[in-house]
Scaffold this motif. Structure first.
Motif, short mmCIF file in Angstrom:
data_model
loop_
_atom_site.label_atom_id
_atom_site.label_comp_id
_atom_site.label_asym_id
_atom_site.label_seq_id
_atom_site.Cartn_x
_atom_site.Cartn_y
_atom_site.Cartn_z
N CYS A 3 -1.52 10.06 -2.20
CA CYS A 3 -2.20 9.60 -0.98
C CYS A 3 -2.33 10.81 0.28
O CYS A 3 -1.55 11.33 0.38
CB CYS A 3 -1.43 8.39 -0.43
SG CYS A 3 -1.41 6.91 -1.45
N HIS B 43 -7.69 11.30 5.45
CA HIS B 43 -9.13 11.82 5.62
C HIS B 43 -8.81 12.75 7.02
O HIS B 43 -7.84 12.67 7.80
CB HIS B 43 -10.04 10.79 6.18
CG HIS B 43 -10.54 9.87 5.15
ND1 HIS B 43 -11.35 10.52 3.82
CD2 HIS B 43 -10.27 8.65 4.53
CE1 HIS B 43 -11.52 9.58 3.23
NE2 HIS B 43 -10.99 8.38 3.49
N TYR C 162 -6.56 7.82 1.00
CA TYR C 162 -7.14 7.49 0.13
C TYR C 162 -6.39 8.26 -1.14
O TYR C 162 -5.55 9.22 -1.03
CB TYR C 162 -8.80 8.19 0.00
CG TYR C 162 -8.58 9.83 0.16
CD1 TYR C 162 -8.86 10.60 -0.66
CD2 TYR C 162 -8.60 10.35 1.50
CE1 TYR C 162 -8.86 12.11 -0.98
CE2 TYR C 162 -8.60 11.81 1.54
CZ TYR C 162 -8.58 12.60 0.25
OH TYR C 162 -8.67 13.77 0.60
N CYS C 163 -6.57 7.85 -2.46
CA CYS C 163 -6.03 8.40 -3.52
C CYS C 163 -6.66 9.64 -3.94
O CYS C 163 -7.93 9.74 -4.56
CB CYS C 163 -5.69 7.35 -4.56
SG CYS C 163 -4.57 7.54 -5.80
N PRO D 38 -2.78 1.26 -4.79
CA PRO D 38 -3.92 1.90 -3.87
C PRO D 38 -3.04 2.25 -2.62
O PRO D 38 -1.98 1.99 -2.44
CB PRO D 38 -4.89 0.83 -3.63
CG PRO D 38 -4.18 -0.37 -4.01
CD PRO D 38 -3.17 -0.05 -5.05
N CYS D 39 -3.89 3.59 -1.91
CA CYS D 39 -3.29 3.68 -0.84
C CYS D 39 -3.64 2.80 0.55
O CYS D 39 -4.42 1.87 0.20
CB CYS D 39 -3.84 5.22 -0.49
SG CYS D 39 -3.59 6.53 -1.66
N ASP D 40 -3.23 2.98 1.61
CA ASP D 40 -3.23 2.28 2.67
C ASP D 40 -4.47 2.66 3.40
O ASP D 40 -4.57 3.33 4.29
CB ASP D 40 -1.94 2.44 3.63
CG ASP D 40 -1.74 1.20 4.58
OD1 ASP D 40 -2.82 0.54 5.08
OD2 ASP D 40 -0.57 1.05 4.99
N HIS D 41 -5.68 1.82 2.94
CA HIS D 41 -6.89 2.24 3.68
C HIS D 41 -6.85 2.18 5.09
O HIS D 41 -7.83 2.38 5.93
CB HIS D 41 -7.98 1.70 2.71
CG HIS D 41 -8.07 0.21 2.96
ND1 HIS D 41 -8.69 -0.46 4.05
CD2 HIS D 41 -7.46 -0.50 2.09
CE1 HIS D 41 -8.60 -1.74 3.58
NE2 HIS D 41 -7.69 -2.01 2.32
N HIS D 42 -6.30 1.10 5.61
CA HIS D 42 -6.30 0.74 7.07
C HIS D 42 -5.78 1.77 7.90
O HIS D 42 -5.97 2.06 8.87
CB HIS D 42 -4.99 -0.54 7.34
CG HIS D 42 -5.57 -1.89 6.75
ND1 HIS D 42 -6.98 -2.54 6.97
CD2 HIS D 42 -5.12 -2.53 5.61
CE1 HIS D 42 -6.66 -3.67 6.27
NE2 HIS D 42 -5.95 -3.49 5.45
N GLY E 82 -9.34 -3.12 10.17
CA GLY E 82 -10.18 -2.90 9.07
C GLY E 82 -10.63 -4.41 8.62
O GLY E 82 -11.37 -4.58 7.53
N GLY F 291 -6.61 5.09 7.07
CA GLY F 291 -7.43 5.94 6.76
C GLY F 291 -7.01 7.19 5.38
O GLY F 291 -7.38 8.25 5.26
N ALA G 213 1.13 -1.15 0.09
CA ALA G 213 0.14 -0.14 -0.06
C ALA G 213 0.92 1.44 -0.01
O ALA G 213 2.02 1.43 0.68
CB ALA G 213 -0.65 -0.10 1.23
#
Length: 320
Positions: free
Chosen positions: A67, A70, A54-55, A46-50, A243, A52, A34
């Motif tokens: 990246c 939030h 987002y791209c 993709p970005c590390d959604h774990h 997550g 928080g 990530a």
């Protein structure tokens, strides 16, 4: 790039930096490392959604983005400010991340514990030059001392000394009580030391723990009572960790609250293997604490501070 099926992923295992999640690419095919805060990202990266992240595709063109995190609170560690979602290394032994005002760290050096055993009678941790982490070395002792040190862990039989190839049969199992949960609400970690393994070696063991959910509604105490010790949620719930969600639902007991200034914490617990399933399709099992009884006392933990906690209360664990 267009997706091709069936999926073709590299045969080599994925090697990612410490603290970096493995996430699926946009095709739902292969695990990739990530992307972290401020790094370039795309559908395939993709970005590390774990954490928080987002791209954000609005700032860079041609299918690439950056990246971003939030909106969330910053973190202050020893006078230095870190942004929400930012990873950093305060020392060579720790990899940390700021998540909405809270700092979480993973150790980059193993903190395993070794006490004398027949194959390593005199273990010692040594700091090598140009290396951050200390390493174990086993110093050779005399044959006589070798078995004297082993007796602390192994049964003493008058007929014969413990055989090196029969460690488990001669092992005296020694296990500490579980440490207090690292969080007063939400998912935390509890630890103990045990030598209940084939090598009869004292090792650190961890389990997940939840004293109470952070949004748990406190029940009103009955007239004349000052505590609601061990309430149960009215509905079953799924546990969430990193997550991922538990495969089945549970109706666990939690610790309640006291109206007289005392704290309510777990007293008798047991440990259960819980299976978690992740959005990427992976699943894993982790040991988790389940509360049987809570107790009220004045030896209260500090508010959710794993770095400065002076709270040393222990839990009695694994009662059937």
């Amino acid at each position: 790039q267009p997706c091709t099926y069936p999926c073709q992923c590299p045969s080599q295992p994925l090697q990612c930096p410490a603290g970096t999640s493995h996430v699926l690419d946009a095709c739902g095919c292969c695990k990739v490392c990530a992307r972290q805060l401020g790094e370039l990202c795309s559908l395939q990266k993709p970005c590390d959604h774990h954490k928080g992240l987002y791209c954000d595709f609005s700032k860079i063109h041609r299918g690439s983005g950056i990246c971003l995190a939030h909106e969330g609170a910053t973190c202050d560690l020893l006078g230095k400010i870190y942004h929400n979602g930012e990873s950093f290394q305060p020392t060579c032994k720790l990899q940390c991340i700021c998540m909405d005002g809270a700092i979480g760290c993973i150790p980059l050096c193993s903190d395993d514990l070794r006490l004398p055993s027949p194959e390593c009678p005199n273990p010692r941790r040594v700091k090598f030059r140009n290396k951050c982490c200390e390493e174990w070395i086993c110093e050779e002792g005399s044959e006589e001392n070798r078995f004297e040190t082993a007796m602390a862990v192994f049964r003493e039989t008058p007929a014969q000394k413990p055989e090196l190839n029969n460690l488990q049969e001669n092992c005296l199992v020694q296990t500490t009580e579980w440490s207090a949960c690292s969080k007063s609400c939400g998912m935390g970690i509890s630890a103990r030391v045990t030598n209940d393994n084939p090598q009869c070696r004292l090792e650190k063991e961890t389990r997940l723990c939840m004293v109470r959910p952070c949004d748990f509604p406190m029940e009103k105490t009955k007239k004349g009572k000052k505590c609601v010790r061990t309430p149960k949620p009215r509905q079953s719930l799924h546990f969430e960790f990193s997550g991922c969600t538990s495969s089945r639902s549970y109706r666990p007991k939690f610790c309640g609250s006291c109206t007289d200034g005392r704290c309510c914490t777990p007293y008798i617990t047991n440990t259960v293997e819980v299976e978690f399933r992740c959005p990427e399709g992976d699943f894993f099992q982790r040991k988790m604490m389940f509360i049987k009884m809570c107790s009220c006392h004045y030896d209260c933990p500090r508010d959710n501070d794993i770095f400065l906690a002076t709270y040393h209360r222990r839990m009695i664990g694994d009662h059937v």
